[in-house]
Write a protein that holds these residues in place. Structure first.
Motif, PDB file in Angstrom:
ATOM      1  N   VAL A  61     -31.462  14.605 -35.041  1.00 29.51           N
ATOM      2  CA  VAL A  61     -30.006  14.563 -35.189  1.00 29.51           C
ATOM      3  C   VAL A  61     -29.796  15.849 -36.396  1.00 29.51           C
ATOM      4  O   VAL A  61     -30.354  15.734 -37.429  1.00 29.51           O
ATOM      5  N   ALA A  62     -28.922  16.608 -35.876  1.00 30.70           N
ATOM      6  CA  ALA A  62     -28.637  17.879 -36.772  1.00 30.70           C
ATOM      7  C   ALA A  62     -27.323  17.447 -37.375  1.00 30.70           C
ATOM      8  O   ALA A  62     -26.314  17.050 -36.649  1.00 30.70           O
ATOM      9  N   THR A 108     -30.675  19.232 -41.412  1.00 31.20           N
ATOM     10  CA  THR A 108     -29.458  19.978 -41.537  1.00 31.20           C
ATOM     11  C   THR A 108     -29.546  21.115 -40.383  1.00 31.20           C
ATOM     12  O   THR A 108     -30.839  21.253 -39.750  1.00 31.20           O
ATOM     13  N   THR A 109     -28.587  21.478 -39.861  1.00 32.03           N
ATOM     14  CA  THR A 109     -28.505  22.577 -38.847  1.00 32.03           C
ATOM     15  C   THR A 109     -29.469  23.733 -39.298  1.00 32.03           C
ATOM     16  O   THR A 109     -29.997  24.299 -38.329  1.00 32.03           O
ATOM     17  N   LEU A 130     -26.344  16.953 -31.542  1.00 34.12           N
ATOM     18  CA  LEU A 130     -25.883  17.940 -32.825  1.00 34.12           C
ATOM     19  C   LEU A 130     -24.347  17.141 -33.295  1.00 34.12           C
ATOM     20  O   LEU A 130     -23.385  17.025 -32.592  1.00 34.12           O
ATOM     21  N   ASP A 131     -24.375  16.551 -34.315  1.00 32.77           N
ATOM     22  CA  ASP A 131     -23.377  15.827 -34.713  1.00 32.77           C
ATOM     23  C   ASP A 131     -22.280  16.591 -35.692  1.00 32.77           C
ATOM     24  O   ASP A 131     -22.566  17.700 -36.227  1.00 32.77           O
ATOM     25  N   GLU A 132     -21.009  16.103 -35.353  1.00 34.60           N
ATOM     26  CA  GLU A 132     -20.020  16.842 -36.302  1.00 34.60           C
ATOM     27  C   GLU A 132     -19.803  18.220 -35.747  1.00 34.60           C
ATOM     28  O   GLU A 132     -19.645  19.074 -36.922  1.00 34.60           O
ATOM     29  N   LEU A 160     -29.459  17.154 -24.564  1.00 33.44           N
ATOM     30  CA  LEU A 160     -28.440  17.528 -25.641  1.00 33.44           C
ATOM     31  C   LEU A 160     -27.505  16.885 -25.473  1.00 33.44           C
ATOM     32  O   LEU A 160     -26.876  16.616 -24.791  1.00 33.44           O
ATOM     33  N   VAL A 161     -27.095  16.465 -26.877  1.00 32.87           N
ATOM     34  CA  VAL A 161     -25.911  15.760 -27.063  1.00 32.87           C
ATOM     35  C   VAL A 161     -24.825  16.387 -28.134  1.00 32.87           C
ATOM     36  O   VAL A 161     -25.315  16.745 -29.414  1.00 32.87           O
TER      37      VAL A 161
END
Length: 839
Positions: A61-62, A108-109, A130-132, A160-161
């Motif tokens: 989760v990024a 973190t990204t 890829l959150d937010e 990929l989400v």
């Protein structure tokens, strides 16, 4: 023990079947879920098979921020009844909490981009969330583009989400190859909007500055919200400084606890905010609390309406955060925080009429930020201009060109933009390429420990109370016990490990002798920002980039001859930059750090009204040494003289009356006859200077030499000699014209549209039509016996018929000795008076 009750209450559970179907069928999906639905916490657990459903998978989760990554990992671990580092862990810069059995890792990204550079296949990873993604951080956009490349070329099975509460869902769907869009319904409670603008107008934000009157108003709105509503208050402010100022104005709230939440807040404070409070709370937060974090107990949001975005000033080489009006999407996100657990209210500190004028979404970082790090990442990825990457917005050409210039200067890319071996190493340090360069290159001079300490200090903005003296801030960080110094020490250890193998031995042939503590700190800063090395000059500092900067009157930097500027901004209404962080250095350190900008050359230019020739040693825009140049290159002298002629005009040449008249006659012919008569305007003469001003110009060395050049003789070279037309000059544009009295009168060509013939009226008696040159009627100024214009006409016949009578009546009594016949058209022309005619 899994907390089933808490998991069951998360509304995103209803969207899980559709999400699984999308990933199994298409491999990619866009998940749109309102705040508080559990997209950040439940979805990764479900996709990893940690809830007893579905196959076991490893999920990354990024998150765009460190505080959000830690919080999400802790929350997921709590839902599973575990400690962080077991099934769920996290990795942020300088901190890794994972174990052998970790199946969900929150990163973190920026960490994800680094990991992709080291392992493009992401071996062992099954799903990336890829959150937010609506926040459009540069690292997030970069990671998404790299992941799509990986899926297309190496790992078609990688799922990929793209997940967000408010986003351009269709844009992300197109980017991910037509991915299905899965929407989760939320159970957000209604949020009442209260418009609470300041009573008096406040100044709009500019740069980092926020009007203190607005902050005072925000504090008063917080007090009002506490009085009118129940529950905790979450107040959004643009930055740490504004949070501190508002907190200072909220004294005397009794049992109400005031918490300050931002990326630099102590971990204990960050943890406390995410747990239910024992008493009522006011949480002052930056945009970090917009989406990724759930603050329990909040029923009221107070929104200042401001946010911070990165900006870069390419002309001055300065980049910094700037204060802007928050977008409509951010406003919705912020307001939604008040309705996560119960009905709530949002107090917006601006007028309702202003709301529709706000931008719809925040500016994508790729459009406004410094792209140096991005350019290095895509160069290392093998796509230097990013043309083949799947990006919602492409990088601006100018910003990419500026970034490549920086990378080329530090040896990170080659002539065509491909990453060098050095560039790859710089990219893996995990800081901005400028700081990575400073870290690696300063070790031989300062030692690895000192280099790591200074770079760590530069990689995150230090508290304001640390001051603007980099060496002093370094000493304070070493002895400090605050949250910043704790993070600084962690980063120092990480950076120290990154330069393992780089020699600590000073390069004896190059190292300035006896570097002091301040100079070592300054050397590191100067290696990071060589164009910001500055020397005192006339009350301010002149950077080698050409930008001027000022230091504060009470600064420890004040009075230094040389400084290395690490951080600077441009204050409102000021022409100079302002030094926010820097270190004292000397010229030796400046030469060492900015050596690539060192240049010695002959300078010959037009300055102060004459040719100035000198040999100058420069460090960029800063002159180090100057001496007069006796034997200047003739070509450079010629260029300087031409510059003088452009700036001051051809009046620098010697213009006799005949030369001036020749230029006017040629201008007349060019206008009315055209080719082959030459254009003699300034621009045209400059364009053909080799044809008419040589060889005189080649022999000139100074202004006085120009004044000796006969302009008329030079100008004659432009006459159309080859065609034979030059011989017709006196025929088509004669200098003088013979009038009926026999006098030869000079023609005034100063107005090429219609030249002027100024002649005494009596000398034109008997002439029926106006005289012409090159077919153009002259404008005749008929003069009184005293030589003053009595009439002006381009039609003599009409004047004799209609105008002469009035002139005769007026002047005959004043000049009785001159002839004033009743019929001038038939009278004898004369230059003499009646008395002389009678004799």
């Amino acid at each position: 023990m899994i907390r089933d009750d808490a998991l069951a209450s998360l509304p995103v559970r209803g969207a899980l079947p559709a999400l699984r179907e999308a990933l199994d069928g298409h491999g990619t999906a866009v998940l749109v879920a309102p705040p508080g639905t559990g997209k950040t916490t439940l979805v990764p657990l479900a996709l990893a098979g940690l809830l007893g459903e579905g196959p076991e998978r490893r999920v990354i989760v990024a998150e765009p921020r460190r505080i959000a990554a830690r919080a999400a990992a802790r929350r997921m671990a709590w839902l599973l009844g575990e400690k962080p580092g077991e099934s769920v862990g996290h990795t942020v810069r300088g901190e890794r909490v994972v174990g052998r059995h970790t199946r969900v890792e929150v990163v973190t990204t920026g960490v994800l981009v680094q990991r992709l550079q080291r392992d493009q296949e992401l071996a062992g990873v099954d799903v990336v969330v890829l959150d937010e993604c609506h926040e459009r951080h540069l690292d997030a956009d970069t990671a998404a583009a790299f992941l799509w490349d990986v899926r297309q070329a190496l790992r078609p099975e990688l799922r990929l989400v793209a997940a967000s509460a408010t986003t351009d869902a269709q844009g992300w769907a197109r980017l991910l190859g037509g991915a299905p869009v899965v929407e989760a319904r939320g159970t957000a409670y209604p949020v009442e909007t209260v418009w609470a603008p300041p009573v008096r107008p406040v100044r709009p934000p500019h740069g980092m500055r926020v009007d203190p009157a607005l902050l005072t108003h925000v504090a008063s709105v917080v007090r009002r919200a506490l009085a009118e509503r129940e529950g905790d208050v979450l107040c959004f402010l643009p930055g740490v400084g504004e949070i501190a100022r508002v907190a200072g104005q909220l004294g005397g709230l009794g049992e109400v606890e005031v918490l300050q939440v931002h990326g630099r807040a102590p971990a204990a404070v960050q943890d406390a905010v995410l747990l239910p409070g024992k008493r009522r709370r006011v949480v002052l937060a930056t945009s970090v609390a917009e989406s990724s974090l759930t603050v329990p107990g909040v029923r009221v949001v107070v929104d200042s309406g401001l946010a911070r975005e990165p900006r870069v000033d390419h002309a001055r080489g300065l980049s910094a955060l700037t204060t802007v009006r928050a977008s409509q999407a951010a406003g919705r996100q912020r307001a939604g925080r008040a309705g996560r657990e119960a009905p709530g209210a949002v107090y917006r500190c601006w007028a309702e009429a202003e709301d529709a004028r706000l931008p719809r979404f925040p500016s994508p970082e790729i459009k406004v930020a410094d792209l140096t790090a991005f350019a290095l990442q895509v160069a290392c990825w093998g796509d230097p201009d990013a043309s083949g990457l799947a990006l919602l917005d492409g990088p601006p050409g100018g910003a990419m060109a500026a970034a490549r210039e920086v990378l080329a200067a530090v040896g990170a890319v080659d002539s065509v933009g491909r990453a060098t071996e050095r560039g790859v190493r710089l990219s893996r340090v995990g800081v901005h390429p400028r700081l990575a360069r400073a870290l690696l290159d300063s070790v031989p001079f300062t030692g690895a420990d000192r280099a790591a300490e200074v770079v760590a200090l530069l990689s995150e903005e230090a508290p304001r109370e640390y001051g603007d003296d980099l060496a002093g801030a370094l000493r304070r960080a070493r002895r400090g016990g605050d949250a910043y110094s704790s993070r600084w020490r962690t980063e120092v250890r990480r950076l120290r490990a990154a330069v393992s193998g780089v020699s600590d031995k000073a390069a004896e042939a190059e190292t300035p002798a006896g570097l002091s503590e301040e100079q070592r700190a300054g050397l590191v800063a100067a290696l990071a920002f060589p164009e910001r090395v500055a020397r005192a000059d006339g009350g301010s500092y002149l950077m080698v980039s050409g930008t001027r900067a000022d230091v504060g009157a009470g600064s420890a930097l004040h009075g230094a001859q040389w400084v290395a500027v690490a951080v600077a901004d441009r204050p409102v209404g000021k022409g100079h930059a302002r030094v926010q962080s820097g270190a004292v250095v000397d010229e030796d350190v400046a030469r060492l750090a900015a050596g690539a900008l060192l240049d010695e050359r002959d300078e010959v230019r037009w300055d102060g009204g004459d040719v100035v020739a000198r040999r100058v040693e420069r460090l960029g825009a800063v002159e180090l040494a100057v001496r007069a140049l006796k034997d200047a290159d003739p070509g450079l002298v010629r260029d300087a003289l031409l510059d003088g002629l452009r700036r001051e005009g051809f009046g620098l040449l010697r213009w006799s009356a005949e030369a001036g008249a020749l230029r006017q006659r040629l201008a007349f012919l060019r206008l009315h006859v055209g080719a082959p008569w030459p254009d003699v305007s300034d621009d045209a003469l400059h364009a053909r200077v080799e044809e008419w001003l040589e060889p005189e110009l080649g022999r000139a060395r100074r202004r006085a030499d120009l004044a000796r050049i006969d302009a008329g003789q030079a100008l004659a070279r432009l006459l159309p000699w080859a065609s034979g037309e030059a011989g017709r000059l006196d025929e088509l544009a004669p200098e003088r014209m013979t009038v009926p009295s026999g006098s030869r009168i000079r023609i005034d060509y100063s107005r090429p549209e219609q030249p002027v013939l100024a002649v005494k009226l009596q000398e034109m008696f008997g002439l029926q039509e106006s005289p012409r040159v090159a077919g153009v009627p002259l404008l005749v100024h008929l003069l009184s016996p005293a030589g003053r214009p009595a009439a002006v006409t381009a039609d003599l016949a009409s004047f004799w018929r209609d105008g002469y009578r009035g002139v005769r009546a007026e002047l005959r009594g004043r000049y009785p000795k001159h002839p004033w016949p009743e019929d001038p058209a038939g009278a004898e022309p004369t230059r003499h008076t009646n008395a002389r005619l009678r004799r």
